[in-house]
Motif scaffolding. Structure first.
Motif, PDB file in Angstrom:
ATOM      1  N   MET A 150       0.909  -1.129  -0.064  1.00  0.00           N
ATOM      2  CA  MET A 150      -0.032  -0.167  -0.222  1.00  0.00           C
ATOM      3  C   MET A 150       0.688   1.066   0.123  1.00  0.00           C
ATOM      4  O   MET A 150       0.447   2.329  -0.571  1.00  0.00           O
ATOM      5  CB  MET A 150      -0.915   0.000   1.279  1.00  0.00           C
ATOM      6  N   GLY A 151       2.222   1.227   0.674  1.00  0.00           N
ATOM      7  CA  GLY A 151       3.017   2.193   0.536  1.00  0.00           C
ATOM      8  C   GLY A 151       3.467   2.437  -1.100  1.00  0.00           C
ATOM      9  O   GLY A 151       3.240   3.748  -1.274  1.00  0.00           O
ATOM     10  N   VAL A 152       3.547   1.492  -1.693  1.00  0.00           N
ATOM     11  CA  VAL A 152       3.768   1.766  -3.011  1.00  0.00           C
ATOM     12  C   VAL A 152       2.692   2.229  -3.906  1.00  0.00           C
ATOM     13  O   VAL A 152       2.593   3.282  -4.474  1.00  0.00           O
ATOM     14  CB  VAL A 152       4.303   0.494  -4.070  1.00  0.00           C
ATOM     15  N   LEU A 153       1.682   1.783  -3.572  1.00  0.00           N
ATOM     16  CA  LEU A 153       0.223   2.121  -4.260  1.00  0.00           C
ATOM     17  C   LEU A 153      -0.244   3.404  -4.052  1.00  0.00           C
ATOM     18  O   LEU A 153      -0.772   4.092  -4.923  1.00  0.00           O
ATOM     19  CB  LEU A 153      -0.799   1.179  -4.221  1.00  0.00           C
ATOM     20  N   VAL A 154      -0.026   3.889  -2.715  1.00  0.00           N
ATOM     21  CA  VAL A 154      -0.358   5.284  -2.314  1.00  0.00           C
ATOM     22  C   VAL A 154       0.221   6.356  -2.558  1.00  0.00           C
ATOM     23  O   VAL A 154      -0.059   7.200  -2.891  1.00  0.00           O
ATOM     24  CB  VAL A 154      -1.393   5.059  -0.942  1.00  0.00           C
ATOM     25  N   ILE A 155       1.712   6.236  -2.075  1.00  0.00           N
ATOM     26  CA  ILE A 155       2.475   7.052  -1.999  1.00  0.00           C
ATOM     27  C   ILE A 155       3.493   7.219  -3.291  1.00  0.00           C
ATOM     28  O   ILE A 155       3.722   8.576  -3.680  1.00  0.00           O
ATOM     29  CB  ILE A 155       3.443   7.115  -0.869  1.00  0.00           C
ATOM     30  N   THR A 156       3.825   6.255  -4.073  1.00  0.00           N
ATOM     31  CA  THR A 156       4.616   6.507  -4.964  1.00  0.00           C
ATOM     32  C   THR A 156       3.749   7.198  -6.292  1.00  0.00           C
ATOM     33  O   THR A 156       4.581   8.303  -6.822  1.00  0.00           O
ATOM     34  CB  THR A 156       5.135   5.093  -5.791  1.00  0.00           C
ATOM     35  N   PRO A 157       2.645   7.000  -6.492  1.00  0.00           N
ATOM     36  CA  PRO A 157       1.992   7.648  -7.592  1.00  0.00           C
ATOM     37  C   PRO A 157       1.813   9.180  -7.098  1.00  0.00           C
ATOM     38  O   PRO A 157       1.949  10.072  -7.994  1.00  0.00           O
ATOM     39  CB  PRO A 157       0.573   7.110  -7.968  1.00  0.00           C
TER      40      PRO A 157
END
Length: 386
Positions: free
Chosen positions: A170-177
């Motif tokens: 979720m860190g990748v899905l929420v923060i990266t974009p």
């Protein structure tokens, strides 16, 4: 100019000093995000349902490459040192937290990922390669280290693993974009006040509806999806990413407090409901934004090609009427790199070829012009120029 090129042009963007500054900056961002993420820990003070540092790490690797991995490792070690069960466990967790975003980055690069997230394939790659596949590493190493150190109860490996994996993903899905869209922000010109008001209303409405949905005893989580669709369709990722962040943070807060739809459930059920909701919300906004962006770009390319074709037809018609046939020079064609990816497309060669092809039997002076036909000076079949 890309974000990376602008950074390299900065006085501290190149050389050994620039590399050290960059590594320390990445370490500082990772450490600060980790301290915030630990505020919502669910398993042994160090496993959270949303781990923002993974999103920051993946974004920094996409921007700057593998040279910033020491900053990720340094920050991960400093974060886990005071809360780890033992020094060997801290070293193992640090290795897992460093290796996971590196694996995600390598997988994304192999898939031809573009940081603009303007293609469906980029959104799918970020979801399945950067988030879901890459974070298997940190979850397995981290949960295994806690289990071997007796930091979790017997049989608690899978509970810790599931929270760890979904939190990192979720860190990748929420923060990266959200981070990837920041370098593309520009102050738009000519935007009406109504458009600004719509964006503000969208963000506020998303927050209010999510707050109601996560505090009501009735499961109303589905009410947030119309706002995510609104954001993706009208504003694409620039507004969809903040909306996803708002939704995820409020849902995590409710799960941590066992309120709303998360009450009266054990940890596993809470995490399953929370991460299923957050994952679907993130993927919905991300994929729909990519679809709309790709459609808009295709429309722009088609519009450009139509304009180029109209220019070619007008030039050939004019040459036919004047009795002189000239090949349109390259600099007369509108734009040398019209497409966002830097390519001019196949039509430039086609238009140039229309005027460059060898002459053959053609109409007389009074005949109607043909697209790509031969302009004659006197109808005798001899070109005025080639």
């Amino acid at each position: 100019m890309t974000f990376q090129e602008r950074l390299r042009g900065h006085p501290t963007g190149g050389g050994a000093v620039g590399a050290v500054v960059m590594v320390l900056a990445v370490a500082g961002a990772y450490y600060g995000a980790a301290r915030l993420g630990l505020l919502q820990e669910l398993v042994r003070g160090q496993v959270t349902p949303l781990w923002p540092p993974t999103g920051i790490a993946v974004a920094c690797l996409l921007w700057f490459g593998l040279r910033v991995w020491p900053g990720i490792a340094l920050a991960a070690f400093l974060v886990n040192l005071p809360i780890g069960p033992s020094f060997p466990a801290v070293v193992a967790i640090t290795a897992g937290n460093t290796l996971a975003p590196v694996v995600g980055f390598v997988l994304l690069r192999q898939a031809g990922f573009r940081t603009e997230l303007d293609r469906i394939r980029d959104a799918l790659a970020l979801v399945f390669l950067g988030a879901l596949a890459g974070m298997f590493v940190s979850a397995t190493v981290g949960a295994g280290a806690l289990t071997l150190s007796d930091a979790v109860p017997d049989g608690g490996f899978w509970a810790a693993w599931s929270v760890w994996w979904t939190g990192d993903a979720m860190g990748v899905l929420v923060i990266t974009p959200l981070l990837l869209v920041l370098p593309t922000l520009r102050r738009p010109s000519g935007v009406s006040p109504y458009r600004w008001a719509e964006a503000a209303l969208l963000l506020a409405g998303t927050a209010v509806v999510t707050l109601i949905a996560t505090t009501s005893t009735v499961n109303l989580l589905f009410l947030v999806f119309p706002f995510l669709l609104w954001a993706a369709l009208r504003f694409q990722l620039i507004c969809a990413a903040p909306c996803v962040l708002i939704v995820s943070l409020l849902a995590i807060r409710a799960a941590a407090n066992s309120s709303g739809p998360f009450q009266d459930h054990d940890l596993f059920d809470q995490m399953f409901t929370l991460q299923a909701f957050n994952g679907v919300a993130s993927m919905t906004a991300l994929l729909l934004s990519a679809i709309v962006t790709e459609r808009n770009r295709t429309h722009e390319q088609v519009s450009y090609v139509c304009g180029l074709l109209a220019t070619a037809v007008a030039r050939l018609t004019h040459d036919e009427g004047s009795g002189v046939r000239l090949r349109p020079p390259e600099h007369d064609l509108p734009g040398t790199a019209p497409f966002p990816d830097g390519s001019a497309g196949p039509l430039r060669a086609t238009v140039s070829g229309l005027a460059a092809e060898d002459p053959g039997p053609g109409p007389g002076p009074g005949a109607a012009p043909e697209l790509g036909g031969r302009a004659r000076a006197d109808g005798s079949g001899t070109d005025a120029s080639h």
